[in-house]
Design a protein around this motif. Structure first.
Motif, PDB file in Angstrom:
ATOM      1  N   SER A  27       0.845  -1.211   0.000  1.00  0.00           N
ATOM      2  CA  SER A  27       0.000   0.000   0.000  1.00  0.00           C
ATOM      3  C   SER A  27       0.874   1.252   0.000  1.00  0.00           C
ATOM      4  O   SER A  27       0.901   2.039   0.933  1.00  0.00           O
ATOM      5  N   MET A  28       1.591   1.421  -1.101  1.00  0.00           N
ATOM      6  CA  MET A  28       2.537   2.518  -1.261  1.00  0.00           C
ATOM      7  C   MET A  28       1.851   3.757  -1.838  1.00  0.00           C
ATOM      8  O   MET A  28       0.813   3.650  -2.498  1.00  0.00           O
ATOM      9  N   ASP A  29       2.481   4.906  -1.641  1.00  0.00           N
ATOM     10  CA  ASP A  29       1.935   6.155  -2.176  1.00  0.00           C
ATOM     11  C   ASP A  29       2.385   6.311  -3.624  1.00  0.00           C
ATOM     12  O   ASP A  29       3.348   7.018  -3.928  1.00  0.00           O
ATOM     13  N   TRP A  30       1.663   5.643  -4.522  1.00  0.00           N
ATOM     14  CA  TRP A  30       2.029   5.657  -5.934  1.00  0.00           C
ATOM     15  C   TRP A  30       1.839   7.037  -6.558  1.00  0.00           C
ATOM     16  O   TRP A  30       2.406   7.322  -7.620  1.00  0.00           O
ATOM     17  N   SER A  31       1.073   7.891  -5.924  1.00  0.00           N
ATOM     18  CA  SER A  31       0.849   9.227  -6.485  1.00  0.00           C
ATOM     19  C   SER A  31       2.142  10.040  -6.497  1.00  0.00           C
ATOM     20  O   SER A  31       2.246  11.032  -7.217  1.00  0.00           O
ATOM     21  N   ARG A  32       3.127   9.613  -5.686  1.00  0.00           N
ATOM     22  CA  ARG A  32       4.401  10.322  -5.616  1.00  0.00           C
ATOM     23  C   ARG A  32       5.569   9.357  -5.918  1.00  0.00           C
ATOM     24  O   ARG A  32       6.626   9.477  -5.332  1.00  0.00           O
ATOM     25  N   GLU A  33       5.348   8.444  -6.834  1.00  0.00           N
ATOM     26  CA  GLU A  33       6.404   7.480  -7.146  1.00  0.00           C
ATOM     27  C   GLU A  33       7.691   8.215  -7.539  1.00  0.00           C
ATOM     28  O   GLU A  33       7.673   9.133  -8.356  1.00  0.00           O
ATOM     29  N   GLN A  34       8.795   7.800  -6.945  1.00  0.00           N
ATOM     30  CA  GLN A  34      10.073   8.476  -7.125  1.00  0.00           C
ATOM     31  C   GLN A  34      11.016   7.685  -8.028  1.00  0.00           C
ATOM     32  O   GLN A  34      10.883   6.474  -8.184  1.00  0.00           O
ATOM     33  N   PHE A  35      11.984   8.418  -8.591  1.00  0.00           N
ATOM     34  CA  PHE A  35      13.045   7.791  -9.385  1.00  0.00           C
ATOM     35  C   PHE A  35      14.315   8.579  -9.112  1.00  0.00           C
ATOM     36  O   PHE A  35      14.297   9.811  -9.074  1.00  0.00           O
ATOM     37  N   THR A  36      15.419   7.892  -8.904  1.00  0.00           N
ATOM     38  CA  THR A  36      16.633   8.590  -8.481  1.00  0.00           C
ATOM     39  C   THR A  36      17.233   9.485  -9.562  1.00  0.00           C
ATOM     40  O   THR A  36      18.182  10.231  -9.279  1.00  0.00           O
ATOM     41  N   MET A  37      16.688   9.441 -10.785  1.00  0.00           N
ATOM     42  CA  MET A  37      17.152  10.356 -11.832  1.00  0.00           C
ATOM     43  C   MET A  37      16.119  11.427 -12.142  1.00  0.00           C
ATOM     44  O   MET A  37      16.271  12.176 -13.116  1.00  0.00           O
ATOM     45  N   ASP A  38      15.046  11.511 -11.328  1.00  0.00           N
ATOM     46  CA  ASP A  38      14.086  12.597 -11.498  1.00  0.00           C
ATOM     47  C   ASP A  38      14.797  13.935 -11.336  1.00  0.00           C
ATOM     48  O   ASP A  38      15.783  14.038 -10.582  1.00  0.00           O
ATOM     49  N   PRO A  39      14.324  14.994 -11.994  1.00  0.00           N
ATOM     50  CA  PRO A  39      15.009  16.298 -11.919  1.00  0.00           C
ATOM     51  C   PRO A  39      15.222  16.793 -10.487  1.00  0.00           C
ATOM     52  O   PRO A  39      16.314  17.254 -10.147  1.00  0.00           O
ATOM     53  N   HIS A  40      14.179  16.697  -9.633  1.00  0.00           N
ATOM     54  CA  HIS A  40      14.345  17.221  -8.278  1.00  0.00           C
ATOM     55  C   HIS A  40      15.360  16.384  -7.486  1.00  0.00           C
ATOM     56  O   HIS A  40      16.104  16.904  -6.658  1.00  0.00           O
ATOM     57  N   PHE A  41      15.385  15.080  -7.785  1.00  0.00           N
ATOM     58  CA  PHE A  41      16.328  14.211  -7.079  1.00  0.00           C
ATOM     59  C   PHE A  41      17.752  14.483  -7.568  1.00  0.00           C
ATOM     60  O   PHE A  41      18.707  14.535  -6.769  1.00  0.00           O
ATOM     61  N   SER A  42      17.898  14.670  -8.864  1.00  0.00           N
ATOM     62  CA  SER A  42      19.219  14.964  -9.412  1.00  0.00           C
ATOM     63  C   SER A  42      19.765  16.270  -8.845  1.00  0.00           C
ATOM     64  O   SER A  42      20.967  16.392  -8.574  1.00  0.00           O
ATOM     65  N   ALA A  43      18.870  17.248  -8.644  1.00  0.00           N
ATOM     66  CA  ALA A  43      19.300  18.522  -8.046  1.00  0.00           C
ATOM     67  C   ALA A  43      19.817  18.304  -6.629  1.00  0.00           C
ATOM     68  O   ALA A  43      20.815  18.911  -6.211  1.00  0.00           O
ATOM     69  N   ALA A  44      19.167  17.410  -5.885  1.00  0.00           N
ATOM     70  CA  ALA A  44      19.607  17.113  -4.523  1.00  0.00           C
ATOM     71  C   ALA A  44      20.978  16.435  -4.538  1.00  0.00           C
ATOM     72  O   ALA A  44      21.840  16.721  -3.691  1.00  0.00           O
ATOM     73  N   VAL A  45      21.186  15.542  -5.504  1.00  0.00           N
ATOM     74  CA  VAL A  45      22.467  14.843  -5.617  1.00  0.00           C
ATOM     75  C   VAL A  45      23.585  15.834  -5.925  1.00  0.00           C
ATOM     76  O   VAL A  45      24.652  15.817  -5.287  1.00  0.00           O
TER      77      VAL A  45
END
Length: 902
Positions: A137-155
């Protein structure tokens, strides 16, 4: 009003329907803005991955906690997403190209990366679909990917910050180099395998007529990698080894290359091992690298003799003979390499010291080398022997970052469960090495560093910022490397919530509440999240880390494709249903222990679900529907007061078990309540007595079962919940946790427990003595307790129906054959005249007892024999233990049966 259930429970028919409903209605994360947060981040599986049995365990445990806390009214957020998996994903796409007679290098970097994104969009969702089948029962509405733009900015921000703080630096060091993938990999991605190899001995001539004390004009060295002598830079001897004291500081001249290298004193050389002298190749061996540094060689001066494909290249001193250049490091595809040629040339020149071995007949024979089994490092993905390679890479100063996580575990800010893993954690963290974070790949987070013509690095968030640092006229070239996948995933607990932006999600859901992880990624991921969490946010990513074991094959072996013992969880779901698999995982998850696969147990939990299904159908057939109250209904009948108390105790036990993350205890608690107390006893006790009170209590108790079982078996419980009454606006997934607002009724508990004990004792005795279950008997209780009198008086009908006793007389039993049973503190005598032949039964039981006792003793002797336990096949030892336990139990049972007969 209840809706009639089908006769047969069919998991497949309900699972897909309910999952789609939950997801479409947004029920995995209902709006609860004012509720207390509860957050778990799912260890992001590789985007290339498919659900394996380890995923099934890991995600089942997480879903149990998320569903439990959601039922308790919390804003339960289970963050879900996938990892870009640099090496794995690039390999998948490159293999696809190879299948079309194409290759990566036919494309520009940008075009190849675009192809990877295309693959990700087309084929990267396999595992997320499979997680749905498990019921996550995961929150699929906010499914993440480590190469998403916001994630890449954090990296990028994290890398730049670490660099500016002096915690990331570029250095020339040895790395684990995978010649197949042509990239550095971490220590944790290296697997050691035992390989049959050889141990060669060589003579290195001493220079200028120098001799050892024994007159020899050479030093003997030994190696399992003779090809590396092409880059030898020293010979090491122990500083206290008197054999070599006179030549420390002198030189040897290497065969083949003619290189003049010093003899150095270093404690790395073991006087007891071989000749006590060690050849030193600092550019191709991790231990030698450290010896080389101590001897005064700078990393930039260390010789390298191999290229990125592990083929021989020329060293900086230009001393490698032409015939070696271009050869692979050792034999490959049947073609001799540098290793074989070095041995041959040393043999030709008389520098090879032969190994003298004896044949089976005792005759001496001369071999080039001593056969040995050698622990050899392999890349876990490339599958080839790893080469220690001297190269420029980016490193994180992990030693400094490890300080705060170590303190957090020591002072209890972060609890590791089970606690036994703390020692392992401290050992690794307190001896941690610099973390190589650069990888020679195209797919991944490109390192935000640019170089000018002189090779000076400018690290910045953008190329514009780097240009500003370098000055207008400087021509900059970006670093070609990408970051280790584990660098980005170390930011998962907070970057998935929007960090570095201070979002509402970050404010509410960071730190997370719990991390559930396999112990095998404690260092890959868990420890690094602790380091990055403290560095970037000043907080621990979570207060509790739960480490579960491995799921092993039924015989206890580790699962592997090569052994053919891998279990497909989707196949188990097809066969038994997701609920049965989930319950198996929970019931078997005992802290600190691995799980052995057992299809029979999974089948048993499928039967458990069927029993609940049939119990619900029985309730429906007797007018029992959904309850209208969270609190327990008022009850006057002892059996109803008793079942309410059982619900109270079960909820208390469940809460305590889940607070301690004792998943096995939690699963077994609800299992025994459902099967034993509700289905086997309560329903039997109330049969034929369904008045208004009993219908209300039975409906309420069944609802509490569905709520308490829901975290473990979400599909069947939601289906039964929906069929018990019209409550579409109050689905089980977002219902309220059990709150009986009642106490255990001690009087009712004593009464019903006495009745159960009586019935159980009679059924057991009949079974032991071969008396038909339906045979009606009489019992005598000459000295009854007050409890016995009240129970018998109030439950005569139930006693006759369940225990098959037509009467219980509070008087002395007539003389003659009889058996004795106990119920609570009361002893009852049941006459057996005319029921069985007492003497024949005693004879039968005695013979059986003698046989079991003899077998138990024999097995005990075998199991106490160390040779058997250590040398026999594990399955044979396991069977002996199981047989021994069976016969010990049989002895106890048969002794009890004989005792009953007096």
């Amino acid at each position: 009003m209840s809706t009639e259930l089908p006769t047969t429970f069919d998991p497949a028919a309900i699972e897909a329907r309910w999952y789609a409903h939950w997801e479409q209605e947004g029920l995995f994360r209902p709006e609860r803005p004012d509720a207390q947060p509860y957050t778990i981040v799912n260890p992001p599986p590789n985007v290339t991955g498919s659900l394996h049995i380890g995923h099934a365990l890991d995600n089942t445990l997480q879903d149990i906690m998320i569903r439990y806390e959601r039922l308790r009214g919390k804003d339960a957020l289970w963050v879900v997403g996938t990892d870009h998996a640099g090496i794995a994903t690039q390999m998948v796409v490159e293999r696809q190209l190879e299948a079309k007679q194409d290759k990566r290098t036919n494309y520009s970097r940008e075009d190849f990366v675009a192809k990877v994104w295309e693959w990700k969009e087309e084929s990267g969702g396999t595992i997320t679909r499979q997680l749905r089948r498990l019921g996550c029962s995961m929150d699929w509405s906010r499914e993440q990917f480590t190469m998403d733009p916001h994630f890449s900015a954090a990296v990028t921000k994290t890398f730049v910050d670490l660099y500016n703080d002096g915690l990331i630096y570029r250095d020339k060091r040895l790395v684990n180099w995978d010649p197949k993938l042509k990239t550095a990999i971490s220590d944790l991605e290296v697997e050691t395998q035992d390989v049959k190899g050889s141990f060669w001995h060589f003579r290195y001539p001493l220079e200028d007529g120098v001799t050892l004390a024994d007159g020899r004009d050479y030093i003997e060295v030994a190696t399992t990698r003779p090809e590396t002598m092409l880059a030898d830079m020293a010979v090491a001897v122990h500083p206290e080894d008197e054999r070599y004291a006179s030549v420390v500081g002198k030189h040897v001249v290497l065969p083949i290359t003619g290189r003049r290298v010093p003899i150095v004193a270093d404690e790395h050389a073991d006087p007891e091992l071989g000749s006590g002298a060690v050849k030193i190749t600092p550019g191709h061996d991790f231990n030698d690298f450290e010896v080389g540094k101590r001897a005064g060689f700078k990393p930039a001066e260390m010789l390298n003799m191999l290229d990125g494909e592990a083929n021989v290249c020329q060293t900086a001193d230009d001393l490698v003979p032409e015939e070696f250049l271009g050869l692979h490091r050792f034999k490959r595809d049947g073609v001799d390499g540098a290793r074989e040629l070095v041995v041959q040339r040393l043999k030709d020149s008389g520098h090879l010291i032969p190994h003298i071995a004896k044949t089976k007949k005792g005759e001496e024979q001369e071999l080039d080398a001593e056969p040995r089994t050698i622990a050899t490092p392999f890349g876990d993905r490339g599958g080839v022997v790893i080469e220690p390679w001297l190269t420029d890479q980016w490193y994180v100063d992990a030693e400094k970052l490890a300080v705060k996580p170590i303190e957090a575990v020591k002072n209890g800010e972060v609890e590791i469960v089970p606690k036994s893993w703390e020692k392992t954690f401290f050992n690794w963290m307190e001896n941690i090495q610099p973390w190589c974070v650069s990888r020679q790949l195209w797919w991944g987070h490109r390192i935000p560093a640019w170089y000018d013509a002189e090779g000076k690095a400018y690290v910045a968030l953008t190329e514009e910022e780097a240009q500003a640092q370098a000055g207008e006229g400087a021509a900059l070239t970006r670093d070609e490397d990408v970051l280790d996948t584990w660098f980005s995933s170390a930011l998962w607990p907070f970057a998935t919530l929007g960090w570095p932006e201070q979002t509402d999600l970050v404010a509410k859901h960071y730190p997370n509440d719990l991390l559930v992880s396999g112990f095998d990624i404690l260092f890959f991921w868990d420890a690094r999240m602790m380091m990055m969490g403290q560095y970037t946010t000043g907080q621990n990513p979570w207060p509790k880390l739960y480490l579960h074991g491995l799921v092993r094959a039924a015989d206890g072996q580790k699962m592997s494709k090569s052994k053919g013992n891998v279990v497909d969880p989707l196949g188990l779901i097809d066969q038994y249903g997701a609920d049965a698999l989930r319950f198996f995982m929970a019931a078997m998850e005992s802290q600190g222990r691995d799980i052995k696969m057992d299809d029979k147990r999974i089948e048993g939990y499928r039967n458990f679900a069927t029993k609940l299904w049939n119990a619900t159908r029985f309730c429906q057939s007797n007018g029992i529907g959904a309850s209208t109250s969270i609190a327990a209904p008022k009850a006057t009948h002892a059996v109803n007061r008793w079942i309410i108390g059982e619900v109270v105790q079960t909820r208390q036990a469940l809460d305590a078990a889940l607070a301690d993350l004792r998943f096995d205890a939690a699963a077994n608690t609800i299992y025994h309540f459902v099967w034993d107390r509700f289905c086997d006893w309560y329903i039997e006790l109330v049969k034929g007595n369904f008045d208004e009170e009993t219908r209300a209590v039975a409906g309420w108790a069944l609802d509490q079962i569905l709520v308490m079982l829901h975290p473990f078996m979400p599909f069947i419980t939601e289906e039964l919940w929906s069929k018990q009454g019209d409550r579409a606006d109050y689905p089980l997934i977002t219902a309220k946790w059990v709150d009986p607002q009642a106490e255990v009724d001690a009087e009712a508990k004593a009464e019903i427990d006495w009745l159960i004990a009586l019935t159980s004792a009679i059924r057991t005795a009949k079974n032991e003595l071969g008396i038909a279950p339906g045979a009606k008997l009489e019992a005598f209780c000459p000295a009854p307790s007050a409890l016995a009198k009240s129970v018998v008086e109030a439950n005569a009908g139930a006693i006759e129906r369940l225990a098959r006793l037509t009467a219980i007389h509070f008087a002395e039993a007539p003389a003659g054959a009889a058996m004795q049973i106990a119920a609570g503190e009361d002893a009852l005598v049941i006459p057996l005249e005319g029921v069985i032949d007492i003497e024949a039964e005693k004879t039968r039981l005695s013979k059986a007892l003698e046989a079991s006792a003899k077998e138990a003793k024999s097995l005990e002797g075998r199991l106490s024999n160390a040779n058997f336990v250590e040398r026999a096949k594990p399955e044979a030892v396991e069977k002996a233990r199981a047989d021994h336990a069976h016969h010990v139990a049989e002895v106890a049972r048969l002794e009890a049966a004989l005792a009953r007969l007096g």
